[in-house]
Structure formats: C-alpha cells, structure tokens
Design a protein around this motif. Structure first.
Motif, PDB file in Angstrom:
ATOM      1  N   THR A  59     -45.281  -0.611  10.739  1.00 50.00           N
ATOM      2  CA  THR A  59     -46.613  -0.169  10.327  1.00 50.00           C
ATOM      3  C   THR A  59     -47.736  -0.853  11.109  1.00 50.00           C
ATOM      4  O   THR A  59     -48.909  -0.614  10.832  1.00 50.00           O
ATOM      5  N   LYS A  60     -47.373  -1.702  12.063  1.00 51.97           N
ATOM      6  CA  LYS A  60     -48.338  -2.422  12.910  1.00 51.97           C
ATOM      7  C   LYS A  60     -49.269  -3.304  12.090  1.00 51.97           C
ATOM      8  O   LYS A  60     -50.449  -3.483  12.425  1.00 51.97           O
ATOM      9  N   SER A  61     -48.755  -3.840  10.988  1.00 48.58           N
ATOM     10  CA  SER A  61     -49.543  -4.710  10.120  1.00 48.58           C
ATOM     11  C   SER A  61     -49.442  -6.158  10.579  1.00 48.58           C
ATOM     12  O   SER A  61     -48.411  -6.582  11.113  1.00 48.58           O
ATOM     13  N   THR A  62     -50.487  -6.922  10.363  1.00 53.78           N
ATOM     14  CA  THR A  62     -50.417  -8.361  10.573  1.00 53.78           C
ATOM     15  C   THR A  62     -49.892  -9.006   9.301  1.00 53.78           C
ATOM     16  O   THR A  62     -49.791  -8.360   8.247  1.00 53.78           O
ATOM     17  N   SER A  63     -49.560 -10.287   9.392  1.00 52.52           N
ATOM     18  CA  SER A  63     -49.099 -10.983   8.186  1.00 52.52           C
ATOM     19  C   SER A  63     -50.204 -11.014   7.134  1.00 52.52           C
ATOM     20  O   SER A  63     -49.932 -10.947   5.930  1.00 52.52           O
ATOM     21  N   ALA A  64     -51.468 -11.098   7.572  1.00 52.78           N
ATOM     22  CA  ALA A  64     -52.593 -11.083   6.630  1.00 52.78           C
ATOM     23  C   ALA A  64     -52.697  -9.724   5.945  1.00 52.78           C
ATOM     24  O   ALA A  64     -52.977  -9.647   4.739  1.00 52.78           O
ATOM     25  N   ASP A  65     -52.474  -8.632   6.687  1.00 51.89           N
ATOM     26  CA  ASP A  65     -52.487  -7.298   6.075  1.00 51.89           C
ATOM     27  C   ASP A  65     -51.408  -7.191   5.003  1.00 51.89           C
ATOM     28  O   ASP A  65     -51.658  -6.690   3.900  1.00 51.89           O
ATOM     29  N   ALA A  66     -50.206  -7.657   5.342  1.00 49.40           N
ATOM     30  CA  ALA A  66     -49.099  -7.588   4.386  1.00 49.40           C
ATOM     31  C   ALA A  66     -49.398  -8.406   3.137  1.00 49.40           C
ATOM     32  O   ALA A  66     -49.127  -7.970   2.012  1.00 49.40           O
ATOM     33  N   ALA A  67     -49.981  -9.586   3.336  1.00 55.12           N
ATOM     34  CA  ALA A  67     -50.318 -10.438   2.194  1.00 55.12           C
ATOM     35  C   ALA A  67     -51.377  -9.772   1.314  1.00 55.12           C
ATOM     36  O   ALA A  67     -51.297  -9.823   0.074  1.00 55.12           O
ATOM     37  N   ASP A  68     -52.374  -9.151   1.938  1.00 55.81           N
ATOM     38  CA  ASP A  68     -53.420  -8.468   1.165  1.00 55.81           C
ATOM     39  C   ASP A  68     -52.844  -7.325   0.339  1.00 55.81           C
ATOM     40  O   ASP A  68     -53.191  -7.149  -0.835  1.00 55.81           O
ATOM     41  N   MET A  69     -51.963  -6.539   0.937  1.00 54.57           N
ATOM     42  CA  MET A  69     -51.386  -5.410   0.218  1.00 54.57           C
ATOM     43  C   MET A  69     -50.503  -5.885  -0.931  1.00 54.57           C
ATOM     44  O   MET A  69     -50.516  -5.291  -2.014  1.00 54.57           O
ATOM     45  N   ARG A  70     -49.739  -6.957  -0.723  1.00 50.66           N
ATOM     46  CA  ARG A  70     -48.914  -7.496  -1.815  1.00 50.66           C
ATOM     47  C   ARG A  70     -49.792  -7.994  -2.941  1.00 50.66           C
ATOM     48  O   ARG A  70     -49.504  -7.766  -4.113  1.00 50.66           O
ATOM     49  N   ARG A  74     -49.909  -3.051  -3.763  1.00 49.82           N
ATOM     50  CA  ARG A  74     -49.782  -1.766  -3.084  1.00 49.82           C
ATOM     51  C   ARG A  74     -48.729  -1.842  -1.981  1.00 49.82           C
ATOM     52  O   ARG A  74     -48.528  -2.895  -1.374  1.00 49.82           O
ATOM     53  N   ASP A  75     -48.066  -0.715  -1.723  1.00 52.80           N
ATOM     54  CA  ASP A  75     -47.136  -0.616  -0.607  1.00 52.80           C
ATOM     55  C   ASP A  75     -47.895  -0.151   0.631  1.00 52.80           C
ATOM     56  O   ASP A  75     -48.813   0.675   0.544  1.00 52.80           O
ATOM     57  N   GLN A  76     -47.507  -0.647   1.774  1.00 58.71           N
ATOM     58  CA  GLN A  76     -48.100  -0.192   3.034  1.00 58.71           C
ATOM     59  C   GLN A  76     -47.416   1.108   3.444  1.00 58.71           C
ATOM     60  O   GLN A  76     -46.271   1.115   3.864  1.00 58.71           O
ATOM     61  N   GLU A  77     -48.106   2.220   3.315  1.00 57.68           N
ATOM     62  CA  GLU A  77     -47.518   3.531   3.590  1.00 57.68           C
ATOM     63  C   GLU A  77     -47.976   4.121   4.921  1.00 57.68           C
ATOM     64  O   GLU A  77     -47.401   5.110   5.390  1.00 57.68           O
ATOM     65  N   LEU A  78     -49.027   3.595   5.504  1.00 55.60           N
ATOM     66  CA  LEU A  78     -49.605   4.166   6.715  1.00 55.60           C
ATOM     67  C   LEU A  78     -49.471   3.206   7.887  1.00 55.60           C
ATOM     68  O   LEU A  78     -49.367   1.995   7.697  1.00 55.60           O
ATOM     69  N   VAL A  79     -49.482   3.757   9.079  1.00 52.18           N
ATOM     70  CA  VAL A  79     -49.436   2.939  10.281  1.00 52.18           C
ATOM     71  C   VAL A  79     -50.848   2.489  10.625  1.00 52.18           C
ATOM     72  O   VAL A  79     -51.793   3.289  10.622  1.00 52.18           O
ATOM     73  N   ASP A 297     -70.019   3.317   4.823  1.00 51.51           N
ATOM     74  CA  ASP A 297     -68.785   2.773   4.241  1.00 51.51           C
ATOM     75  C   ASP A 297     -67.539   3.557   4.651  1.00 51.51           C
ATOM     76  O   ASP A 297     -66.437   3.266   4.159  1.00 51.51           O
ATOM     77  N   THR A 298     -67.681   4.512   5.568  1.00 50.97           N
ATOM     78  CA  THR A 298     -66.520   5.294   6.017  1.00 50.97           C
ATOM     79  C   THR A 298     -65.386   4.399   6.500  1.00 50.97           C
ATOM     80  O   THR A 298     -64.202   4.681   6.267  1.00 50.97           O
ATOM     81  N   THR A 299     -65.736   3.316   7.166  1.00 55.01           N
ATOM     82  CA  THR A 299     -64.708   2.420   7.706  1.00 55.01           C
ATOM     83  C   THR A 299     -63.821   1.843   6.599  1.00 55.01           C
ATOM     84  O   THR A 299     -62.619   1.625   6.810  1.00 55.01           O
ATOM     85  N   VAL A 300     -64.395   1.608   5.426  1.00 57.13           N
ATOM     86  CA  VAL A 300     -63.618   1.016   4.331  1.00 57.13           C
ATOM     87  C   VAL A 300     -62.510   1.963   3.886  1.00 57.13           C
ATOM     88  O   VAL A 300     -61.394   1.531   3.568  1.00 57.13           O
ATOM     89  N   HIS A 301     -62.809   3.258   3.859  1.00 61.26           N
ATOM     90  CA  HIS A 301     -61.807   4.227   3.413  1.00 61.26           C
ATOM     91  C   HIS A 301     -60.676   4.395   4.422  1.00 61.26           C
ATOM     92  O   HIS A 301     -59.678   5.069   4.131  1.00 61.26           O
ATOM     93  N   MET A 302     -60.829   3.795   5.587  1.00 59.04           N
ATOM     94  CA  MET A 302     -59.757   3.796   6.587  1.00 59.04           C
ATOM     95  C   MET A 302     -59.030   2.450   6.613  1.00 59.04           C
ATOM     96  O   MET A 302     -58.207   2.211   7.491  1.00 59.04           O
ATOM     97  N   ALA A 303     -59.318   1.575   5.660  1.00 59.38           N
ATOM     98  CA  ALA A 303     -58.842   0.188   5.709  1.00 59.38           C
ATOM     99  C   ALA A 303     -57.335   0.068   5.843  1.00 59.38           C
ATOM    100  O   ALA A 303     -56.832  -0.837   6.518  1.00 59.38           O
ATOM    101  N   GLU A 304     -56.578   0.965   5.214  1.00 58.98           N
ATOM    102  CA  GLU A 304     -55.120   0.864   5.257  1.00 58.98           C
ATOM    103  C   GLU A 304     -54.529   1.398   6.554  1.00 58.98           C
ATOM    104  O   GLU A 304     -53.315   1.401   6.733  1.00 58.98           O
ATOM    105  N   GLU A 305     -55.400   1.853   7.462  1.00 58.79           N
ATOM    106  CA  GLU A 305     -54.951   2.282   8.791  1.00 58.79           C
ATOM    107  C   GLU A 305     -55.548   1.401   9.890  1.00 58.79           C
ATOM    108  O   GLU A 305     -55.480   1.749  11.062  1.00 58.79           O
TER     109      GLU A 305
END
Length: 379
Positions: A59-70, A74-79, A297-305
């Motif tokens: 999903t091209k997530s950083t460790s910080a992204d994974a920690a935030d989602m946990r 939430r599960d990381q569903e998007l790349v 705030d459009t950028t926020v709605h893309m946060a999981e990508e």
C-alpha cells in the motif's frame, strides 16, 4: 460472567493466534489497491495470515501511516500513491478556484460593486486562516478521509460525539453534492457561452444545457472509475496547465481591455440590487469572495491515499490555501480594473461579466481557446 463483546476498534488493533500462527486483520489487497479474492477462495474481508510489513509495502504506507491507521481502528485499503506536491496539485485542480470565481462575480457586482468583491476576498482569506490552521492540526493528528465528521466524533465530548458527527457528516456530504452540481451546471452554461461567442444568433435553449451537463457528468464518472490509476501521475502536469491558462487570461486583459479608475475599483460601492442600505448590499455581495475559500480541505479527503499523510496533508492544505489566494486576488483586481461600466458588464449577452471583459481584450478565436481550456479544467 461478563459477556459484553469487545469493541470493534479494539478488536482490530489486537492480534490473535491459532496453533501458534499469528493472525492479523490486514486485508488482502491487489497491487492496484482493489480488494480481491484469495487463491483459496476466501473473501479478502476475512481474517487471513498476512505479513504487516508486506501489506505496508504493497500500500506504499510509511510506518507512521500504519501506526495512525491502527490507532484510528481502520484498515489500510487504498494505495498511497500521492505525495505532498501531487495531492496539493490535485486539490488545486479539483477545486479550480480562480476558474470558478471569475464566473461567479455577478452577485458581488450587483450588490456592492467592485470594492465589495475585492475587500470580501481579502477578509474571507484572513477569516478562514484560523479555520484551516485548526483543520491542518487535526489532520496531522488524525489523517483520515472522513475528515470533519471523524474529527468531530474523536474530539467532541463523549455524550455529544454521535449527534454532532452525524450532523457534520451530512453537512459535508450535502456540501460536496451541491459543489459538484454547481460544477457541472457551470460546465453546461460555459459550453453554451462558447457557442454564443462564435454564433451570436444561438439562443441557448435549456435542453441543450441539460445535454451538455449530462456529457460532463458521464465524462467525470468515467475518469473517476477507469482513470483513477493514473490520477496521481498527471496532477502535476494539470496544475502547470492550471497556471498557464491563468496567465493566458490575465495578460491579455491587462494589455488590451479598457480600464476603469482606481476610485471605482476601491471606493465605488454600488447597489444595483435595490437593497434598503448599501451596508446590507455589501453583506449580501460578499458571497463570491467567501466561495474562494471553499474546497481547501480537499486534500484531507485524500488522506488515505497520501504517503506520510500526517505530515503531507497539512502542508498541502495550507499550500493550496495560500496559492489560491495568490492567484485569485490579482485576477479579480485585474477584472475589476477593466470593467469601466458595471451595468454593461452585468447585462452582457454572455451573462458573464468576465466574458464581457475577455471579449474586449482578445479576438474570438483566442477567446474560444481560453473558454475551452477553462472548461477542461473544471472537469
């Protein structure tokens, strides 16, 4: 014996074991970020033996992204294909602020005149500053696509979380739908305006506009469904085009269009709307200036990508907030300096005062190119 079920968010963060094998709730993803089915027939929603590190790379997530989602359950569903600049470019092009604003100036010209449009744009920028700074701070703490309604639920008093997040979620949803409706409506009317510029005898029947709107909706839908994979890769080029068209509009106006006086631009308040007082007219006419701030705030709605979202999203949001203002204010001042007769601009056959200005600053062929380019940026 207490039989209360464990909260869902807690169960997602926990791991379970079966015969010594560690099971984690990470979903099975395809390389394109779309849920698929496992080779053994299990649905990807089911608990599966999965390597968290492999999932993070996929999903091209950083460790910080994974920690935030946990932490948010939430599960990381998007790349996470977007970076800071590409998501800022996406937001700038998606909101198309300067393109929208120049076609929505009529209410300000009717109620208050040129000074109302200029001053309301400035004070709206200043007034929205604390709002977007607060949103950027919340995005750094909880970078999630739900944005406002999630933040309200997370930060509101416990007894008010559900009702307030419900109201916030529906308000955001209705605002997004209204914004999309305005976008396709403007696309339809602008196509008709382009035709009328070239063929003055064209009467612009309403059913034509409906057909143009339908085409715009289908085009946007097709791009979203089948073009999403390439979206992060052409946003920077689209942003460059966004800026290029800006100067293609700005420079001819300054060079060729007839000029108004500075007194008219900065102090020439007018009340064509017939309101009981000029102060009331100015308050009503500030709506176009406020609309400049919509969509940052459009950028926020893309946060999981977005990769490293807790850092990238706040930076992108504030960059769009400042960039939009830097582009919009000079454009509006330029247009106001080239409307010597407000009544004539309002009553122009195109129905758009900005087209009245453009017609006096460039030939029909170049005006057509400019209008088509602006319409392309809307979609």
């Amino acid at each position: 014996m207490d039989t209360k079920a464990e909260p869902r968010s807690a169960s997602r963060e926990s791991s379970r074991s079966l015969n010594g094998t560690k099971l984690t709730p990470y979903p099975k993803l395809t390389p394109n970020g779309v849920r698929g089915r496992r080779n053994d027939g299990m649905d990807s929603e089911e608990m599966a033996v999965e390597d968290p590190e492999s999932h993070r790379r996929m999903t091209k997530s950083t460790s910080a992204d994974a920690a935030d989602m946990r932490r948010m359950g939430r599960d990381q569903e998007l790349v996470r294909s977007f970076r800071t600049f590409s998501v800022a470019s996406f937001a700038a092009v998606a909101t198309a602020v300067w393109e929208f604003t120049i076609f929505l100036i009529t209410p300000a010209l009717i109620d208050g005149g040129s000074p109302t449009l200029v001053y309301s744009t400035i004070w709206a920028f200043v007034g929205f500053g604390p709002t977007y700074l607060s949103m950027a701070e919340m995005a750094s703490m909880a970078p999630i696509a739900g944005a406002q309604y999630h933040w309200v639920s997370e930060f509101a008093p416990e007894n008010m979380q559900k009702p307030l997040s419900y109201v916030s979620g529906w308000t955001s949803s209705l605002a997004l739908q209204a914004g999309q409706s305005l976008g396709v409506l403007l696309t339809g009317t602008l196509i008709q305006t382009t035709i009328r510029v070239n063929y003055p005898e064209y009467t612009a029947p309403p059913w034509h506009m409906f057909v143009f709107i339908l085409v715009a909706v289908v085009t946007a839908f097709a791009g979203s469904v089948w073009g999403y994979r390439v979206l992060p890769h052409w946003q920077n080029a689209a942003f460059a085009f966004h800026v290029l068209v800006y100067f293609a509009v700005l420079i001819p106006i300054w060079v060729n269009a007839p000029k108004a006086t500075s007194e008219k631009v900065w102090t020439g308040f007018e009340n064509f709307g017939g309101w009981s007082s000029l102060a009331l007219a100015v308050m009503i006419g500030q709506l176009p200036g406020i609309s400049v701030q919509v969509g940052v705030d459009t950028t926020v709605h893309m946060a999981e990508e977005v990769r490293n979202a807790a850092v990238s999203v706040p930076k992108a949001m504030l960059a769009v907030y400042i960039t939009d203002f830097v582009l919009v204010l000079p454009m509006l001042v330029t247009i106001m300096y080239h409307i010597p007769d407000t009544a004539a601009a309002i009553e122009d056959i195109s129905t758009y005062p900005v087209v009245y200005v453009l017609r006096q600053s460039m030939n029909t062929a170049w005006l057509t190119v400019v209008l088509v380019a602006i319409n392309a940026l809307y979609r």
